[in-house]
Design a protein around this motif. Structure first.
Motif, PDB file in Angstrom:
ATOM      1  N   GLU A 253      28.179  59.014  77.482  1.00  0.00           N
ATOM      2  CA  GLU A 253      28.670  59.209  79.027  1.00  0.00           C
ATOM      3  C   GLU A 253      29.875  59.448  78.925  1.00  0.00           C
ATOM      4  N   VAL A 254      30.410  60.594  80.191  1.00  0.00           N
ATOM      5  CA  VAL A 254      31.477  60.822  80.164  1.00  0.00           C
ATOM      6  C   VAL A 254      31.824  61.094  81.910  1.00  0.00           C
ATOM      7  N   ALA A 255      33.324  60.900  81.951  1.00  0.00           N
ATOM      8  CA  ALA A 255      33.790  61.322  83.514  1.00  0.00           C
ATOM      9  C   ALA A 255      34.648  62.554  83.208  1.00  0.00           C
ATOM     10  N   VAL A 256      34.186  63.481  84.264  1.00  0.00           N
ATOM     11  CA  VAL A 256      35.007  64.678  84.266  1.00  0.00           C
ATOM     12  C   VAL A 256      35.783  64.748  85.516  1.00  0.00           C
ATOM     13  N   LEU A 257      37.044  65.658  84.954  1.00  0.00           N
ATOM     14  CA  LEU A 257      37.930  66.053  86.168  1.00  0.00           C
ATOM     15  C   LEU A 257      38.275  67.035  86.029  1.00  0.00           C
ATOM     16  N   VAL A 258      37.951  68.240  86.892  1.00  0.00           N
ATOM     17  CA  VAL A 258      38.279  69.526  87.087  1.00  0.00           C
ATOM     18  C   VAL A 258      39.226  69.643  88.202  1.00  0.00           C
ATOM     19  N   ASN A 259      40.656  69.688  87.768  1.00  0.00           N
ATOM     20  CA  ASN A 259      41.910  69.620  88.777  1.00  0.00           C
ATOM     21  C   ASN A 259      42.590  70.842  89.158  1.00  0.00           C
ATOM     22  N   GLY A 260      42.628  70.852  90.300  1.00  0.00           N
ATOM     23  CA  GLY A 260      43.556  72.193  90.685  1.00  0.00           C
ATOM     24  C   GLY A 260      44.944  71.962  90.605  1.00  0.00           C
ATOM     25  N   LEU A 261      45.572  73.064  90.420  1.00  0.00           N
ATOM     26  CA  LEU A 261      47.214  72.827  90.454  1.00  0.00           C
ATOM     27  C   LEU A 261      47.723  73.133  91.672  1.00  0.00           C
ATOM     28  N   GLY A 262      47.185  73.446  92.768  1.00  0.00           N
ATOM     29  CA  GLY A 262      47.759  73.338  93.780  1.00  0.00           C
ATOM     30  C   GLY A 262      47.331  74.773  94.745  1.00  0.00           C
ATOM     31  N   GLU A 263      47.188  75.901  94.246  1.00  0.00           N
ATOM     32  CA  GLU A 263      46.736  77.035  94.891  1.00  0.00           C
ATOM     33  C   GLU A 263      45.194  77.411  94.776  1.00  0.00           C
ATOM     34  N   THR A 264      44.683  77.016  93.559  1.00  0.00           N
ATOM     35  CA  THR A 264      43.317  77.728  93.051  1.00  0.00           C
ATOM     36  C   THR A 264      42.238  77.002  94.249  1.00  0.00           C
ATOM     37  N   PRO A 265      41.284  77.630  95.150  1.00  0.00           N
ATOM     38  CA  PRO A 265      40.440  77.301  95.943  1.00  0.00           C
ATOM     39  C   PRO A 265      39.473  76.264  95.548  1.00  0.00           C
ATOM     40  N   LEU A 266      38.761  75.620  96.245  1.00  0.00           N
ATOM     41  CA  LEU A 266      37.722  74.790  95.698  1.00  0.00           C
ATOM     42  C   LEU A 266      36.656  75.504  95.239  1.00  0.00           C
ATOM     43  N   MET A 267      36.266  76.676  95.816  1.00  0.00           N
ATOM     44  CA  MET A 267      35.054  77.373  95.390  1.00  0.00           C
ATOM     45  C   MET A 267      35.332  77.808  93.808  1.00  0.00           C
ATOM     46  N   GLU A 268      36.777  78.313  93.521  1.00  0.00           N
ATOM     47  CA  GLU A 268      36.802  78.597  92.090  1.00  0.00           C
ATOM     48  C   GLU A 268      36.814  77.203  90.980  1.00  0.00           C
ATOM     49  N   LEU A 269      37.103  76.168  91.532  1.00  0.00           N
ATOM     50  CA  LEU A 269      36.999  75.004  90.682  1.00  0.00           C
ATOM     51  C   LEU A 269      35.638  74.445  90.551  1.00  0.00           C
ATOM     52  N   CYS A 270      34.891  74.871  91.544  1.00  0.00           N
ATOM     53  CA  CYS A 270      33.451  74.246  91.400  1.00  0.00           C
ATOM     54  C   CYS A 270      32.814  75.161  90.633  1.00  0.00           C
ATOM     55  N   ILE A 271      33.060  76.475  90.438  1.00  0.00           N
ATOM     56  CA  ILE A 271      32.598  77.593  89.317  1.00  0.00           C
ATOM     57  C   ILE A 271      32.922  76.996  88.008  1.00  0.00           C
TER      58      ILE A 271
END
Length: 331
Positions: A253-271
């Motif tokens: 089992e793992v926890a996952v964090l896809v973290n944005g650096l400030g400008e990248t929109p949530l749409m792209e982080l979800c992709i």
């Protein structure tokens, strides 16, 4: 440069004031200091203090509150807070049970937090430290000896914060923290530099179709530059590097964090996240906790990082425990 600021020298003060005024039900500003503390001080628990240079919001003030940090100290942009500021935070939150400093592995932060620890010791305040070095990209960098501490630090705040609420001692928290950091890995990439509000200049330069792999959250050099590829390709490349170090097995089992650096929109982080979870699923790894968004930024930098934390029953319990902070709430 277009920035919604007033005088560059007032950025941190005005930001801290704004945080306190927006979230007065959870936190407050400590006197005239660039320090955010928990509004309702809890007596009888080990207190947690973290911080670092500004520009990484919501880190670290966004994680002050029930179930996470007791105080966060803000330095100037990309600059470690001074030892005397950290010392003031320690004094403000100490309840007699001890204080644990959670420090990202940057030379300036370690030096100043350790100096503050020594100052507190002279006042008979029991203080220990936990250093987070989750970035697998480079072993040594511009500002570090050893690996850098980056977005995975948020998992440390959450798990250690929950254990502190439960009544873990200072020694027990440090032991738990070591287990978390031993099972935590992060790697990131940038598609665009950030602009420093104090100078109006880009932190580094990239070509139109160029990205930097493995850079630091202050714009420190990474491992290499390459041509921009698809989101899936970049996600797979970074995740594969992380998985080589963690050595996960089927049904882990793992926890996952896809973290944005400030400008990248949530749409792209979800992709990005879509591909990360698909790869983990294909290996039989269970993603029991998944977080997507801006948790540790680099001003307006474009890009993202992936953090993977291998869980056990103890760390999973604390990751799911109640917290009430500005940027991380769980019920």
């Amino acid at each position: 440069m277009k920035k919604l600021i007033n005088k560059p020298e007032n950025i941190v003060t005005e930001m801290i004031n704004g945080i306190a005024k927006a979230h007065g039900n959870i936190v407050k500003k400590l006197d005239e200091q660039p320090i955010i503390v928990r509004k309702d001080k809890k007596i009888g628990k080990v207190s947690l203090v973290s911080g670092g240079g500004s520009g990484h919001e919501p880190s670290h003030a966004g994680f002050v509150g029930y179930g996470m940090l007791d105080a966060a100290v803000a330095g100037e942009v990309f600059t470690s807070p001074s030892a005397d500021k950290v010392y003031e935070a320690i004094k403000a939150v100490d309840t007699g049970e001890g204080v644990l400093l959670i420090i990202k592995n940057y030379s300036g932060d370690i030096m100043n937090f350790e100096m503050a620890q020594e100052m507190a010791a002279m006042e008979n305040i029991k203080v220990d430290k936990l250093i987070v070095a989750d970035d697998i990209a480079v072993e040594n960098s511009t500002y570090t000896i050893g690996r850098r501490g980056i977005a995975g630090t948020v998992f440390v705040h959450k798990i250690i914060g929950a254990a502190s609420e439960k009544g873990y001692s200072l020694d027990e928290l440090k032991t738990l923290g070591k287990k978390v950091t031993d099972n935590l890995r992060t790697m990131g990439m940038a598609i665009k530099p950030c602009i420093l509000p104090t100078t109006g200049k880009e932190s580094f330069t990239l070509g139109e179709d160029e990205v930097e792999i493995g850079l630091g959250i202050h714009g420190e050099p990474g491992t290499h530059r390459e041509k921009l590829k698809t989101a899936d390709e970049h996600a797979e490349d970074l995740l594969n590097k992380i998985l080589k170090e963690i050595q996960l097995k089927e049904n882990d089992e793992v926890a996952v964090l896809v973290n944005g650096l400030g400008e990248t929109p949530l749409m792209e982080l979800c992709i990005i996240n879509n591909k990360v979870i698909d790869i983990l699923n294909s290996k039989g790894v269970k993603s029991t906790n998944v977080y997507v968004g801006n948790y540790m930024t680099s001003l307006d930098m474009g890009g993202f990082s992936i953090s993977i934390l291998k869980l056990d029953n103890e760390t999973k319990e604390f990751l799911n425990s109640k917290s009430n902070t500005i940027a991380f709430k769980s019920f």
